[in-house]
Structures are given as C-alpha cells and as structure tokens.
Enzyme design. Structure first.
Site, PDB file in Angstrom:
ATOM      1  N   TYR A  11      -7.090   3.560   3.444  1.00  0.00           N
ATOM      2  CA  TYR A  11      -5.792   2.955   3.745  1.00  0.00           C
ATOM      3  C   TYR A  11      -5.971   1.724   4.638  1.00  0.00           C
ATOM      4  O   TYR A  11      -5.412   0.658   4.372  1.00  0.00           O
ATOM      5  CB  TYR A  11      -4.907   3.996   4.426  1.00  0.00           C
ATOM      6  CG  TYR A  11      -3.522   3.531   4.794  1.00  0.00           C
ATOM      7  CD1 TYR A  11      -2.455   3.687   3.913  1.00  0.00           C
ATOM      8  CD2 TYR A  11      -3.263   2.946   6.037  1.00  0.00           C
ATOM      9  CE1 TYR A  11      -1.180   3.265   4.255  1.00  0.00           C
ATOM     10  CE2 TYR A  11      -1.994   2.525   6.383  1.00  0.00           C
ATOM     11  CZ  TYR A  11      -0.955   2.694   5.499  1.00  0.00           C
ATOM     12  OH  TYR A  11       0.302   2.274   5.841  1.00  0.00           O
TER      13      TYR A  11
ATOM     14  N   GLN B 183       0.813  -1.210   0.000  1.00  0.00           N
ATOM     15  CA  GLN B 183       0.000   0.000   0.000  1.00  0.00           C
ATOM     16  C   GLN B 183       0.851   1.266   0.000  1.00  0.00           C
ATOM     17  O   GLN B 183       0.526   2.247  -0.669  1.00  0.00           O
ATOM     18  CB  GLN B 183      -0.924   0.008   1.227  1.00  0.00           C
ATOM     19  CG  GLN B 183      -1.751   1.269   1.397  1.00  0.00           C
ATOM     20  CD  GLN B 183      -2.672   1.531   0.224  1.00  0.00           C
ATOM     21  OE1 GLN B 183      -3.115   0.606  -0.448  1.00  0.00           O
ATOM     22  NE2 GLN B 183      -2.974   2.801  -0.027  1.00  0.00           N
ATOM     23  N   GLU B 184       1.958   1.233   0.719  1.00  0.00           N
ATOM     24  CA  GLU B 184       2.770   2.438   0.874  1.00  0.00           C
ATOM     25  C   GLU B 184       3.572   2.775  -0.387  1.00  0.00           C
ATOM     26  O   GLU B 184       3.617   3.925  -0.809  1.00  0.00           O
ATOM     27  CB  GLU B 184       3.729   2.274   2.051  1.00  0.00           C
ATOM     28  CG  GLU B 184       3.051   2.331   3.426  1.00  0.00           C
ATOM     29  CD  GLU B 184       2.630   3.741   3.800  1.00  0.00           C
ATOM     30  OE1 GLU B 184       2.915   4.683   3.050  1.00  0.00           O
ATOM     31  OE2 GLU B 184       2.011   3.898   4.865  1.00  0.00           O
ATOM     32  N   SER B 185       4.245   1.802  -0.968  1.00  0.00           N
ATOM     33  CA  SER B 185       5.201   2.100  -2.040  1.00  0.00           C
ATOM     34  C   SER B 185       5.099   1.199  -3.252  1.00  0.00           C
ATOM     35  O   SER B 185       5.803   1.424  -4.242  1.00  0.00           O
ATOM     36  CB  SER B 185       6.629   2.006  -1.496  1.00  0.00           C
ATOM     37  OG  SER B 185       6.950   0.648  -1.206  1.00  0.00           O
TER      38      SER B 185
END
Length: 233
Positions: free
Chosen positions: A201, A93-95
């Site tokens: 998120y 999800q982040e990168s």
C-alpha cells in the site's frame, strides 16, 4: 458513440452513461474514457484508461491518473494545507475513484473510511447526526478522509510513508513498528513493515503520488503541448 456524444450535448448524462455501458469497451478506448469523464463518471473513465497503453499520447496519462472530484479535493487540500496530488494518490489506491466502493472489511467510499473512524472524525469536526451511509457522499468522504490523512501526517512529523502506512494499518501499529525499527531509514523501515498489504500500500501510494506530480508538472504540460502542436503540423 455518436449517440452518447449527442446525449451529453443535450445534458442527458444518465442516458449517455447507459449508451456507453452498452458499447464494446475494447474499441475507441481513449474516446470512451473521455466520454465517461465528460459524463462525470470518473470511475469508469479511469477503468477504461487504465486498461490501455499509455505510451503513445500524453493525454492518456491524465485519464489513467485523473484529478477525480477535482473541485472537492482542491477545496479540502487548500483548507488543510495538503497536496491535492497526495489525496488523488490515496483515492486511486483506496477506491479507484468509485464513490460506492465498500471493502471486505467494511471501509466505505472514495477514501475508504471505516464507519468507526467516520464516527470519530464526525465528533472531532462537530458534524451533527452522522450516519454510516453519509460516507458514500463524495463531499463528506473527501473532507473526512483528507482531515484524517492530515492528522496522521502531523502525528508522524510530516513523514509521508509513515502517515500513509497509518492510514492503512492504523497509527497504533505504526507506533509499534517505530519502537522496533525507528532507527532505520525510511526505505528500510517500509521494507520491514510486517503486513504485506500495508507494505505494498505504501509503495503504491507513494508511487502514484510521484506520477501525479510528474504528469501535472506545468513544465511537462508545456512540453506536451509543444509536442502535440508539432505533430499536428
């Protein structure tokens, strides 16, 4: 594609990656994703796999949900007693497994750590001479991000949705939401998160986490192996 395979066999990964980058990515999708993976480029392997249909071959799911930087992640997970699949879910999800990623807010690397948070973690872990650019290094980024995730899980008494929300919005924001809606069950609490970005998120990370646990379930892998063997006969 044969040139890329040959270059990989010779250990010339950088040249193989250049060869892959010049190819039409719409063709041989599974094969290209595998070659990127073999060359150590998890980001492009994931990006190629993500853009295909996953229904026909079980192995495609492992490309679309990779165990990125597996050795580093599992080392951090063992040390901190975290589930490695949770780290992968946050990383996705982040990168999307891009170690060079920088967000519009300035978060850096695989687990998208803000420089200020990195400085705080460096002090806590007695990491000497920390610099912002250090966050681009996968070993440090994974260690710092996993440590921070663990502290949030501990702070929120093992409640993963709360810890994940805090990873995105900060623990102080979650503390404030708990004062407002602390008596709600977890699902209702998540639905009441006032930041749409954080609400999505949490939903995505928890969804990815469940998919990881399903895909890499040993019993499922045995079933997949049996199915593939049957199809090959």
């Amino acid at each position: 594609m044969k040139r890329a395979q040959r270059l990989l066999e010779l250990g010339l990964n950088s040249l193989a990656l250049k060869e892959l980058a010049s190819m039409d990515q719409r063709q041989y999708t599974i094969s290209i994703s595998l070659l990127y993976k073999d060359a150590g480029d998890i980001y492009h392997s994931y990006i190629v796999a993500r853009n295909q249909s996953y229904s026909s071959a079980a192995f495609d799911y492992q490309l679309a949900f990779p165990e990125g930087y597996k050795e580093l992640v599992e080392q951090a997970a063992r040390k901190l007693r975290l589930d490695s699949f949770l780290i992968y879910a946050v990383m996705m999800q982040e990168s999307e497994f891009d170690a060079r990623a920088v967000s519009h807010a300035g978060a850096v690397g695989l687990l998208q750590i803000m420089p200020g948070t990195g400085e705080m973690i460096a002090r806590k872990l007695s990491h000497q001479s920390f610099k912002e650019d250090d966050l681009f290094a996968p070993p440090l980024n994974i260690n710092f991000g996993a440590w921070y995730l663990k502290t949030l899980i501990t702070r929120f008494n093992g409640n993963l949705p709360l810890a994940i929300a805090a990873y995105n919005a900060g623990p102080n924001a979650v503390d404030e939401w708990l004062r407002r809606w602390g008596k709600l069950d977890v699902d209702a609490f998540v639905e009441n998160i006032p930041y749409p970005e954080t609400r999505k998120y949490v939903e995505r990370v928890m969804g990815y986490y469940e998919v990881y646990k399903t895909i890499y379930n040993p019993r499922l892998q045995t079933y997949i192996g049996n199915e593939l063997a049957t199809n090959d006969e």
